[in-house]
Design an enzyme around this catalytic site. Structure first.
Site, PDB file in Angstrom:
ATOM      1  N   GLU A 136     -17.806  36.984  15.188  1.00  0.00           N
ATOM      2  CA  GLU A 136     -18.857  37.303  14.205  1.00  0.00           C
ATOM      3  C   GLU A 136     -19.937  38.128  14.888  1.00  0.00           C
ATOM      4  O   GLU A 136     -20.437  37.753  15.947  1.00  0.00           O
ATOM      5  CB  GLU A 136     -19.442  36.019  13.627  1.00  0.00           C
ATOM      6  CG  GLU A 136     -20.703  36.181  12.805  1.00  0.00           C
ATOM      7  CD  GLU A 136     -20.558  37.150  11.648  1.00  0.00           C
ATOM      8  OE1 GLU A 136     -21.437  38.031  11.511  1.00  0.00           O
ATOM      9  OE2 GLU A 136     -19.572  37.043  10.890  1.00  0.00           O
ATOM     10  N   CYS A 159     -23.488  34.403   2.424  1.00  0.00           N
ATOM     11  CA  CYS A 159     -23.807  33.241   1.595  1.00  0.00           C
ATOM     12  C   CYS A 159     -24.959  32.433   2.169  1.00  0.00           C
ATOM     13  O   CYS A 159     -25.947  32.159   1.495  1.00  0.00           O
ATOM     14  CB  CYS A 159     -22.581  32.346   1.441  1.00  0.00           C
ATOM     15  SG  CYS A 159     -22.949  30.794   0.604  1.00  0.00           S
ATOM     16  N   GLY A 163     -16.528  43.091  16.277  1.00  0.00           N
ATOM     17  CA  GLY A 163     -15.099  43.227  16.539  1.00  0.00           C
ATOM     18  C   GLY A 163     -14.472  44.379  15.782  1.00  0.00           C
ATOM     19  O   GLY A 163     -14.998  44.858  14.772  1.00  0.00           O
ATOM     20  N   GLY A 166     -16.284  40.530   4.834  1.00  0.00           N
ATOM     21  CA  GLY A 166     -17.266  40.361   3.775  1.00  0.00           C
ATOM     22  C   GLY A 166     -17.694  41.616   3.056  1.00  0.00           C
ATOM     23  O   GLY A 166     -16.942  42.591   2.935  1.00  0.00           O
ATOM     24  N   ILE A 210     -26.528  38.651  -9.698  1.00  0.00           N
ATOM     25  CA  ILE A 210     -27.630  38.912  -8.767  1.00  0.00           C
ATOM     26  C   ILE A 210     -28.871  39.371  -9.528  1.00  0.00           C
ATOM     27  O   ILE A 210     -29.988  38.898  -9.284  1.00  0.00           O
ATOM     28  CB  ILE A 210     -27.211  39.959  -7.713  1.00  0.00           C
ATOM     29  CG1 ILE A 210     -26.054  39.435  -6.860  1.00  0.00           C
ATOM     30  CG2 ILE A 210     -28.392  40.327  -6.814  1.00  0.00           C
ATOM     31  CD1 ILE A 210     -25.412  40.478  -5.962  1.00  0.00           C
ATOM     32  N   HIS A 239     -24.817   7.432 -20.680  1.00  0.00           N
ATOM     33  CA  HIS A 239     -25.930   7.805 -21.565  1.00  0.00           C
ATOM     34  C   HIS A 239     -27.236   7.252 -21.004  1.00  0.00           C
ATOM     35  O   HIS A 239     -27.276   6.103 -20.573  1.00  0.00           O
ATOM     36  CB  HIS A 239     -25.695   7.225 -22.965  1.00  0.00           C
ATOM     37  CG  HIS A 239     -26.848   7.446 -23.899  1.00  0.00           C
ATOM     38  ND1 HIS A 239     -27.063   8.652 -24.528  1.00  0.00           N
ATOM     39  CD2 HIS A 239     -27.858   6.621 -24.301  1.00  0.00           C
ATOM     40  CE1 HIS A 239     -28.135   8.555 -25.278  1.00  0.00           C
ATOM     41  NE2 HIS A 239     -28.641   7.333 -25.160  1.00  0.00           N
TER      42      HIS A 239
END
Length: 462
Positions: free
Chosen positions: A38, A46, A118, A143, A183, A439
């Site tokens: 990453e 997210c 990467g 992503g 969005i 309820h």
């Protein structure tokens, strides 16, 4: 490029967002030796720039609205304004806690975590930080990023994306939001709660246009009541600076002016310059193409999340990542039914759905084979207490299963779990009707709607 041939991982994952880290955690749990790469922070859009921070802003907006409206509940409170730095501190605190927890999970599962940018260097390797990471299988999970329109440049100042909006150092006095999808309407809702004058521009004929038309109309009615303005059915033509802000011109010549323009026209895949095409991965408009098992045309490469042309939802990324990990571990996996995925738009009021729309059902089964029922939340005690309005709409194949559940109202996102079970287990209305719902809860509105559809309405007119 140094080649560390001493280690060949079972799975090398490029991208640590929802799909990537879910595959890493599940793969490691199943005994696979996993490397997760990453370039930024694990958790991806997210956690850091999407689902979590936007919902924190929406909750802060909800608190502001409650303070303004407290007198109607017999509570004396005053609203003195929005402390933007304090809102960001609250939002960032939520993110930081979840981020720390996720880092701990990855460490505890013994996933090899590599921070760096990467690039796919072969069908079985990724290059990062001057090192070649080898794997028996590679999962692409890089992503998405906010998109714009041709000729519309996002400058981060007056013309901004959702990334910029999440760290804005003020509440804009006025805002134009280009795009009335998830969005766009979420930011419209939050900014209105914070006190901004908001106008949404949507080229299609309804807000949240992928939802059932009834849900769109209910949201539009609620937005009008809240003073959120919108212009539907005419597309954007151009934007230009004014002395104090931005002017937007539509294709019909209509003009709108505001302090800022938020471009919320969707998100595009992150795939350019990462070696995908060079390694023969089939693509379309930047998306990586996959089959129902998330396999690309290259046998050693899979792809998940916003990078592939499926629903751009974090929980879809989780499910796709888990599917890939389990498939590689030799487990039997079932393709995802994307119609059966719960969808929630967290504006005020919320819009939630599972299954297909009434229009789609009629297209598939024929108009004479589809039954639709609307249950108004006015008949639900807890919704009355919460002072929320809306409906639950059920779409049923005549004499058969419920194939769509569409809900509008505050906290309807919390009711989508049962709706998901109803759709995915192909429940008949009579089967749901015989279940006893507590309820007073909003959840019993789901039971009441099915009672009515089964021909034995209680708190609704037959």
């Amino acid at each position: 490029m140094a080649n560390d041939a001493s280690t060949v991982f079972d799975l090398v994952i490029l991208g640590g967002g929802s799909g990537g880290y879910a595959a890493a955690l599940r793969g490691a749990q199943l005994g696979l030796d996993v490397a997760l790469i990453e370039k930024d922070k694990v958790g991806g859009t997210c956690l850091h720039r999407g689902c979590i921070p936007t919902k924190a802003l929406l909750h802060a907006g909800e608190i502001a609205d409650q303070a303004r409206e407290s007198a109607q509940f017999g509570v004396k409170a005053t609203f003195e304004g929005i402390d933007v730095p304090a809102v960001h501190k609250y939002k960032d605190g939520v993110i930081a806690g979840l981020y720390k927890g996720l880092q701990g999970l990855i460490a505890s599962r013994k996933v090899t975590y590599i921070e760096g940018e990467g690039r796919l260097s072969s069908p079985t390797s990724v290059d990062v930080n001057g090192q070649r990471i080898q794997g028996r299988h590679v999962l692409l999970a890089t992503g998405s990023v906010p998109k714009s329109l041709p000729g519309l440049e996002i400058d981060g100042n007056r013309i901004i994306s959702s990334d910029h909006a999440l760290v804005l150092d003020r509440v804009p006095q006025s805002a134009i939001i280009l795009g009335g999808g998830v969005i766009g309407v979420e930011f419209a809702s939050a900014w209105k709660s914070f006190g901004a004058d908001v106008t949404v521009i949507e080229g299609l004929k309804h807000l949240v246009p992928v939802e059932d038309e009834n849900s769109s109309k209910l949201l539009e009615r609620a937005f009008r009541k809240r003073g959120i303005k919108f212009n539907l059915g005419t597309f954007f033509q151009k934007a230009e600076y004014t002395q104090d802000g931005v002017k937007v011109t539509l294709a019909d010549g209509k003009e709108f002016e505001a302090e800022v323009l938020l471009v919320a026209v969707g998100r595009g895949p992150v795939s350019q310059g990462l070696g995908y095409e060079e390694q023969g991965v089939a693509m379309d408009r930047g998306y990586v193409l996959v089959d129902e098992y998330m396999r690309t045309n290259v046998p050693t490469i899979s792809a998940v999340g916003d990078l592939v042309p499926t629903l751009q939802l974090a929980h879809v990324g989780f499910a796709e990542g888990i599917l890939v990990a389990e498939r590689l571990a030799g487990l039997k996996v079932v393709p995802i039914d994307y119609d059966g995925v719960p969808r929630v738009t967290y504006c005020h009021p919320e819009v939630a759905s599972v299954g297909i729309t009434e229009a789609k059902a009629k297209e598939i089964y024929g108009a004479d084979k589809v039954v639709a029922l609307k249950y108004n939340l006015a008949g639900n005690g807890k919704s009355k207490i919460l002072n929320t309005a809306g409906e639950i709409k059920l779409v049923q194949v005549k004499d058969g299963a419920v194939v769509g559940v569409h809900m509008v109202g505050d906290r309807m996102g919390e009711q989508v779990g049962e709706a998901q079970l109803i759709y995915n287990w192909e429940a008949l209305p009579a089967e749901v009707a015989q279940l006893i719902h507590a309820h007073p809860t909003q959840n019993e509105a789901m039971g009441e709607a099915h009672l009515a559809l089964a021909g034995k309405p209680l708190h609704s007119h037959d």
